[in-house]
Design a protein around this motif. Sequence first.
Motif, PDB file in Angstrom:
ATOM      1  N   PHE A   1      -6.878 -14.843  -0.673  1.00  0.00           N
ATOM      2  CA  PHE A   1      -6.808 -15.437  -2.008  1.00  0.00           C
ATOM      3  C   PHE A   1      -8.214 -15.737  -2.528  1.00  0.00           C
ATOM      4  CE2 PHE A   1      -5.688 -18.567  -5.289  1.00  0.00           C
ATOM      5  CZ  PHE A   1      -4.610 -17.948  -5.877  1.00  0.00           C
ATOM      6  N   GLY A   2      -9.073 -16.228  -1.643  1.00  0.00           N
ATOM      7  CA  GLY A   2     -10.453 -16.489  -2.046  1.00  0.00           C
ATOM      8  C   GLY A   2     -11.186 -15.218  -2.417  1.00  0.00           C
ATOM      9  N   GLN A   3     -10.857 -14.136  -1.720  1.00  0.00           N
ATOM     10  CA  GLN A   3     -11.473 -12.848  -2.026  1.00  0.00           C
ATOM     11  C   GLN A   3     -10.998 -12.331  -3.381  1.00  0.00           C
ATOM     12  OE1 GLN A   3     -10.376  -9.366   0.342  1.00  0.00           O
ATOM     13  NE2 GLN A   3     -12.533  -9.004   0.757  1.00  0.00           N
ATOM     14  N   LEU A   4      -9.730 -12.541  -3.674  1.00  0.00           N
ATOM     15  CA  LEU A   4      -9.184 -12.108  -4.962  1.00  0.00           C
ATOM     16  C   LEU A   4      -9.882 -12.810  -6.123  1.00  0.00           C
ATOM     17  CD1 LEU A   4      -5.394 -12.076  -4.023  1.00  0.00           C
ATOM     18  CD2 LEU A   4      -6.756 -10.068  -4.628  1.00  0.00           C
ATOM     19  N   ALA A   5     -10.319 -14.047  -5.893  1.00  0.00           N
ATOM     20  CA  ALA A   5     -11.013 -14.802  -6.937  1.00  0.00           C
ATOM     21  C   ALA A   5     -12.279 -14.081  -7.386  1.00  0.00           C
ATOM     22  CB  ALA A   5     -11.350 -16.201  -6.425  1.00  0.00           C
ATOM     23  N   ALA A   6     -12.911 -13.365  -6.472  1.00  0.00           N
ATOM     24  CA  ALA A   6     -14.144 -12.656  -6.805  1.00  0.00           C
ATOM     25  C   ALA A   6     -13.889 -11.339  -7.523  1.00  0.00           C
ATOM     26  CB  ALA A   6     -14.945 -12.404  -5.525  1.00  0.00           C
ATOM     27  N   PHE A   7     -12.650 -10.848  -7.438  1.00  0.00           N
ATOM     28  CA  PHE A   7     -12.347  -9.520  -7.982  1.00  0.00           C
ATOM     29  C   PHE A   7     -11.418  -9.551  -9.192  1.00  0.00           C
ATOM     30  CE2 PHE A   7     -12.940  -8.170  -3.326  1.00  0.00           C
ATOM     31  CZ  PHE A   7     -14.297  -7.980  -3.511  1.00  0.00           C
ATOM     32  N   ALA A   8     -11.134 -10.731  -9.714  1.00  0.00           N
ATOM     33  CA  ALA A   8     -10.209 -10.825 -10.851  1.00  0.00           C
ATOM     34  C   ALA A   8     -10.770 -10.117 -12.079  1.00  0.00           C
ATOM     35  CB  ALA A   8      -9.908 -12.284 -11.170  1.00  0.00           C
ATOM     36  N   GLY A   9     -12.059 -10.285 -12.324  1.00  0.00           N
ATOM     37  CA  GLY A   9     -12.690  -9.624 -13.470  1.00  0.00           C
ATOM     38  C   GLY A   9     -12.111 -10.089 -14.802  1.00  0.00           C
ATOM     39  N   ARG A  10     -12.489  -9.401 -15.862  1.00  0.00           N
ATOM     40  CA  ARG A  10     -11.997  -9.773 -17.193  1.00  0.00           C
ATOM     41  C   ARG A  10     -10.523  -9.434 -17.370  1.00  0.00           C
ATOM     42  NH1 ARG A  10     -16.819  -7.851 -21.375  1.00  0.00           N
ATOM     43  NH2 ARG A  10     -18.461  -9.235 -20.552  1.00  0.00           N
TER      44      ARG A  10
ATOM     45  N   PHE B   1      -5.109 -14.645 -13.236  1.00  0.00           N
ATOM     46  CA  PHE B   1      -5.511 -15.333 -12.011  1.00  0.00           C
ATOM     47  C   PHE B   1      -5.751 -16.816 -12.261  1.00  0.00           C
ATOM     48  CE2 PHE B   1      -8.305 -16.362  -8.405  1.00  0.00           C
ATOM     49  CZ  PHE B   1      -7.530 -15.844  -7.373  1.00  0.00           C
ATOM     50  N   THR B   2      -6.218 -17.151 -13.447  1.00  0.00           N
ATOM     51  CA  THR B   2      -6.402 -18.566 -13.797  1.00  0.00           C
ATOM     52  C   THR B   2      -5.078 -19.306 -13.720  1.00  0.00           C
ATOM     53  OG1 THR B   2      -8.289 -18.081 -15.239  1.00  0.00           O
ATOM     54  CG2 THR B   2      -7.141 -20.165 -15.602  1.00  0.00           C
TER      55      THR B   2
END
Length: 248
Positions: free
Chosen positions: A156-165, A171-172
Amino acid sequence: MDQMEKGTLGQPLPMATTQPERKRTSVMSFLSKVSWKLKFQKRESLKNAFSILAEKARDPNDKKRHMAMRGLGTMACETPDKVRKYKKVVLDLLVHGLYDPVSTEVIHESMKTLTIILGKIQGKSLGSFFVDITLQTRTLLDDENDHLRYSAFILFGQLAAFAGRKWKKFFTSQVKQTQDSLLIHLQDRDPHVATACKTTFRACSPYLKERKENSFQSEEEQRNLKLCRQLSHYHPELLQFLYANKIL
């Protein structure tokens, strides 16, 4: 006596192989076979290998599904370029494993492999897979299994870095729905999970920031939001205490 004399002359007596040693030998043998196959497949096409793993990933036997997920992780480490080429196929298999209805081992292995692969591809061109992975990972943050919770927080923490625009708004909303879990597991019974949660909390904190359209909030509310952001970054344990006692 002859054997003892041989021993004293520098020829050690044969020793029985203990059970742990036999296990280590079998594991090393298995890994060497996998490594040899991968080296061979580097020279040849990996299409057949992926076909076999795809078949095993949907096998009725959960152990075979588990080994298929692990095999994909091994390929991601050994042949990252080839995995990028078959990215959509691999992600489809892993997401399928992430939603396994029976085996926690399959789910756990899928999360670990997804963490590896997302790192290799830097989260690029995930498409709708991002939504599927996020939704399922979020549900596992509160799982009773310590290993699942740990891997879920890492992913989940990794996904935070890859959410992008593209996926920022989505993701928010997911982070806001997950805020309670993030706060609770800062003091998880498993210290490894607690550490992973702290790291993930920091990674997700930008998604909890005040948005411009909320400028109508009172000065007190704005001060509280600013304080929450600072505490989430520097003192997440204190934030958890304030939140639990409804001070903020």
